[in-house]
Each structure stands twice: as C-alpha cells, then as structure tokens.
Design an enzyme around this catalytic site. Structure first.
Site, PDB file in Angstrom:
ATOM      1  N   SER A  19      41.012  39.873  52.718  1.00 47.40           N
ATOM      2  CA  SER A  19      42.435  39.743  53.059  1.00 47.40           C
ATOM      3  C   SER A  19      42.558  39.541  54.561  1.00 47.40           C
ATOM      4  O   SER A  19      42.209  40.426  55.350  1.00 47.40           O
ATOM      5  CB  SER A  19      43.200  40.997  52.647  1.00 47.40           C
ATOM      6  OG  SER A  19      44.436  41.016  53.336  1.00 47.40           O
ATOM      7  N   HIS A  44      42.234  35.863  50.570  1.00 48.82           N
ATOM      8  CA  HIS A  44      43.471  36.504  50.115  1.00 48.82           C
ATOM      9  C   HIS A  44      44.487  36.476  51.256  1.00 48.82           C
ATOM     10  O   HIS A  44      44.217  36.953  52.357  1.00 48.82           O
ATOM     11  CB  HIS A  44      43.154  37.937  49.697  1.00 48.82           C
ATOM     12  CG  HIS A  44      44.294  38.674  49.077  1.00 48.82           C
ATOM     13  ND1 HIS A  44      44.630  38.555  47.742  1.00 48.82           N
ATOM     14  CD2 HIS A  44      45.180  39.553  49.603  1.00 48.82           C
ATOM     15  CE1 HIS A  44      45.670  39.330  47.476  1.00 48.82           C
ATOM     16  NE2 HIS A  44      46.028  39.947  48.589  1.00 48.82           N
ATOM     17  N   ASP A  46      48.228  37.515  52.402  1.00 41.27           N
ATOM     18  CA  ASP A  46      49.321  38.441  52.111  1.00 41.27           C
ATOM     19  C   ASP A  46      50.607  37.992  52.783  1.00 41.27           C
ATOM     20  O   ASP A  46      50.729  38.038  54.007  1.00 41.27           O
ATOM     21  CB  ASP A  46      48.951  39.844  52.602  1.00 41.27           C
ATOM     22  CG  ASP A  46      47.914  40.492  51.716  1.00 41.27           C
ATOM     23  OD1 ASP A  46      48.135  40.533  50.496  1.00 41.27           O
ATOM     24  OD2 ASP A  46      46.877  40.947  52.239  1.00 41.27           O
ATOM     25  N   MET A  48      54.509  38.617  53.368  1.00 40.47           N
ATOM     26  CA  MET A  48      55.510  39.693  53.313  1.00 40.47           C
ATOM     27  C   MET A  48      56.777  39.240  54.012  1.00 40.47           C
ATOM     28  O   MET A  48      56.722  38.601  55.070  1.00 40.47           O
ATOM     29  CB  MET A  48      54.966  40.943  54.017  1.00 40.47           C
ATOM     30  CG  MET A  48      53.624  41.408  53.452  1.00 40.47           C
ATOM     31  SD  MET A  48      53.090  42.935  54.211  1.00 40.47           S
ATOM     32  CE  MET A  48      51.413  43.059  53.537  1.00 40.47           C
ATOM     33  N   HIS A  77      49.252  36.019  47.859  1.00 38.58           N
ATOM     34  CA  HIS A  77      49.887  37.202  47.269  1.00 38.58           C
ATOM     35  C   HIS A  77      51.274  37.335  47.894  1.00 38.58           C
ATOM     36  O   HIS A  77      51.396  37.702  49.064  1.00 38.58           O
ATOM     37  CB  HIS A  77      48.997  38.426  47.570  1.00 38.58           C
ATOM     38  CG  HIS A  77      49.582  39.719  47.116  1.00 38.58           C
ATOM     39  ND1 HIS A  77      49.089  40.945  47.545  1.00 38.58           N
ATOM     40  CD2 HIS A  77      50.594  40.008  46.271  1.00 38.58           C
ATOM     41  CE1 HIS A  77      49.796  41.912  46.986  1.00 38.58           C
ATOM     42  NE2 HIS A  77      50.718  41.378  46.215  1.00 38.58           N
ATOM     43  N   MET A  79      54.490  39.100  48.529  1.00 40.98           N
ATOM     44  CA  MET A  79      55.241  40.358  48.501  1.00 40.98           C
ATOM     45  C   MET A  79      56.616  40.050  49.075  1.00 40.98           C
ATOM     46  O   MET A  79      56.957  40.437  50.197  1.00 40.98           O
ATOM     47  CB  MET A  79      54.498  41.423  49.318  1.00 40.98           C
ATOM     48  CG  MET A  79      53.255  41.930  48.584  1.00 40.98           C
ATOM     49  SD  MET A  79      52.057  42.679  49.693  1.00 40.98           S
ATOM     50  CE  MET A  79      51.214  41.197  50.233  1.00 40.98           C
ATOM     51  N   MET A 148      47.822  46.647  42.107  1.00 43.49           N
ATOM     52  CA  MET A 148      47.914  47.219  43.456  1.00 43.49           C
ATOM     53  C   MET A 148      47.324  48.636  43.434  1.00 43.49           C
ATOM     54  O   MET A 148      47.737  49.481  42.634  1.00 43.49           O
ATOM     55  CB  MET A 148      49.362  47.287  43.927  1.00 43.49           C
ATOM     56  CG  MET A 148      50.036  45.938  44.143  1.00 43.49           C
ATOM     57  SD  MET A 148      49.147  44.789  45.209  1.00 43.49           S
ATOM     58  CE  MET A 148      49.046  45.709  46.750  1.00 43.49           C
ATOM     59  N   ASP A 188      43.762  45.391  44.608  1.00 42.86           N
ATOM     60  CA  ASP A 188      44.204  45.088  45.968  1.00 42.86           C
ATOM     61  C   ASP A 188      44.689  46.357  46.662  1.00 42.86           C
ATOM     62  O   ASP A 188      45.731  46.913  46.300  1.00 42.86           O
ATOM     63  CB  ASP A 188      45.321  44.044  45.901  1.00 42.86           C
ATOM     64  CG  ASP A 188      45.756  43.579  47.282  1.00 42.86           C
ATOM     65  OD1 ASP A 188      45.120  43.976  48.277  1.00 42.86           O
ATOM     66  OD2 ASP A 188      46.742  42.819  47.359  1.00 42.86           O
TER      67      ASP A 188
HETATM   68  C1  DX5 Z   1      48.658  45.357  50.970  1.00 43.71           C
HETATM   69  C2  DX5 Z   1      48.038  43.982  50.816  1.00 43.71           C
HETATM   70  C3  DX5 Z   1      46.576  44.038  50.772  1.00 43.71           C
HETATM   71  C4  DX5 Z   1      45.948  44.515  52.062  1.00 43.71           C
HETATM   72  C5  DX5 Z   1      44.651  45.154  51.726  1.00 43.71           C
HETATM   73  O1  DX5 Z   1      50.019  45.241  50.922  1.00 43.71           O
HETATM   74  O2  DX5 Z   1      48.482  43.366  49.624  1.00 43.71           O
HETATM   75  O3  DX5 Z   1      46.014  42.787  50.385  1.00 43.71           O
HETATM   76  O4  DX5 Z   1      45.719  43.502  52.986  1.00 43.71           O
HETATM   77  O5  DX5 Z   1      44.155  45.747  52.877  1.00 43.71           O
HETATM   78  P1  DX5 Z   1      43.032  46.889  52.805  1.00 43.71           P
HETATM   79  O6  DX5 Z   1      41.841  46.287  52.116  1.00 43.71           O
HETATM   80  O7  DX5 Z   1      42.800  47.221  54.222  1.00 43.71           O
HETATM   81  O8  DX5 Z   1      43.622  48.028  52.010  1.00 43.71           O
HETATM   82 ZN    ZN Z   2      47.370  41.545  48.891  1.00 42.30          ZN
END
Ligand code: DX5
Ligand code: ZN
Length: 232
Positions: A19, A44, A46, A48, A77, A79, A148, A188
C-alpha cells in the site's frame, strides 16, 4: 518446500500488495519499482475523500502516473462516500481492480455493472463493524473481497484479528457455491510479519501491507520476507 497439490497452486496465487499510503511520496516511482522487482503482486492504492474516512489522500492522477512506470496490476481501494461518481475516472486512469465499500452510497449492483462495462476487476470492501453476510449475494459477480482488518483511514494501525472470521466465512460460502478459488480475498490493515501467516491460514490470498513495507529500512527485503512467510 513441497506442498500437497492444491496448496501448491494456492501458494502460486498468493500476492503481496504494497500500500503506497505509507510510501515516501517524493520517491513514489522509485519505491514502486523497488517492490515490483522484489516480487510484489500488485500495487494497492488507498483513495480517501475526507468524508467516508477522516483522511484525504490521492485521486486518479496518481493512478495514471503509476500506470506509466509499473507493469503491476493497480489495485484501487476507494474509501469514498460516492464511488459511483469516480469509477469512470479511476478506470480511465488505468486501474486494473477497483474496490468500493459496501457501506458507501450507491446501489451495489449498479456499481458492479459500471465496473463490468469498463472491464475492470470488481471488489467490495467490508469494514470491521459490518457483517460479511451483507455481501454474500454479490459474491458470484466479484473478483475480490477486501476484508478490512483495521478501521479504514490510516496506515500503521493495529491488526484486528477478529475480522479473520469473515475470511473463513467467505471461503465456506464460496465452497458452498462450488468455486472456492474464483474470488480473491484481500486482507487490508495491520498485515505484517507477525500477522500474515494467520491471514493466510484463514484463507486470504492477497495481503495488503503498507507500513510493514514502506516504513521498513529495506522495502525490498520486507516484501521478500512477507512473500516467504505467506508461502511458508
Ligand atoms: C487503511 C488502508 C490500508 C493501509 C494499510 O485505511 O486501507 O490499505 O494503507 O496500512 P498498514 O499496512 O500500515 O496497516
Ligand atoms: Zn486499503
């Protein structure tokens, strides 16, 4: 190490998904190439929106930039509160898989239609407080479920192991449907050298790791270590 045939084929399909949330963005291209060379299976990303989760990260321009520097599949991903408004932009930017949250706005079936029309891999993500049964009716249409194992929003949080029961439930449900390998199960959050084996044992086959890779002194070595542990 030798495995029985079915475990061998499963090991072949296990994938580490670094990620980039925890990467040094000033060195993003270089770091993605580093984990690609070390054997990562996908990147990956993320996304947001500061609304669905209390953090703001990146948009389609980052996907587009990464598309030009790596061969790895780009695993987006979302969010975000209104995924339907952005699926097209992420697909056009070069996303290979897009996962949206079952808790987000929009009709799940219609969102899956949109992804299907674009030929993009279809995933649904499930927050810790959501019952995994909520997505069972959509399993036949999915390429991936994202379980998650932290509350989404930030990298570097502690692993919530209770969520592995959801991975087992999905596997059982898929076996009931006669096609146990069709859908990838991605875990994740909080996946690291101490938790990856229990994730694999529960039936996960894609392992997102942000801080475990990009906060490590040597991201390539951290990636290789996770690959080895997942296959051990
Ligand atoms: C959290 C994200 C994850 C995050 C994971 O909201 O969806 O993908 O980057 O990070 P680690 O591996 O540090 O928990
Ligand atoms: Zn993620």
């Amino acid at each position: 190490m030798r495995f029985p045939v079915d475990l061998n084929s499963l090991v072949m399909t296990l994938s580490i998904a670094p990620s980039i949330l925890s990467a040094d963005f000033a060195r993003l291209g270089e770091l993605v190439r580093t984990v690609e060379a070390a054997g990562a299976g996908q990147v990956h990303i993320d996304v947001m929106d500061g609304h669905f989760v209390p953090n703001l990260t990146m948009g389609p321009v980052v996907v587009q930039a990464l598309r030009s520097i790596t061969e790895l599949p780009l695993d987006v991903h979302l969010m975000i509160t209104d995924p339907g408004e952005y699926l097209e932009a992420f697909a056009a930017a070069g996303a290979d898989h897009i996962s949206f949250h079952v808790e987000a706005n929009g009709d799940v079936g219609a969102l899956l239609d949109q992804l299907e029309e674009r030929g993009v891999g279809k995933g649904i993500a499930v927050n810790p407080e959501t019952a995994v049964e909520e997505i069972f009716e959509f399993l036949p249409r999915l390429d991936m479920v994202v379980v998650m194992t932290v509350n989404p929003g930030f990298g570097g949080q502690a692993f919530l192991s209770d969520n592995l029961e959801k991975v087992r439930k999905i596997r059982r449900e898929m076996e009931g449907a006669g096609d146990p390998k069709k859908i990838k199960i991605e875990v994740d959050g909080g996946v690291d050298r101490g938790t990856i084996v229990e994730c694999r044992d529960a039936g996960a086959d894609v392992f997102v790791a942000g801080s475990a890779i990009f906060s490590a002194e040597d991201p390539a070595e951290a990636t290789r270590e996770l690959i080895t542990l997942a296959g051990s």
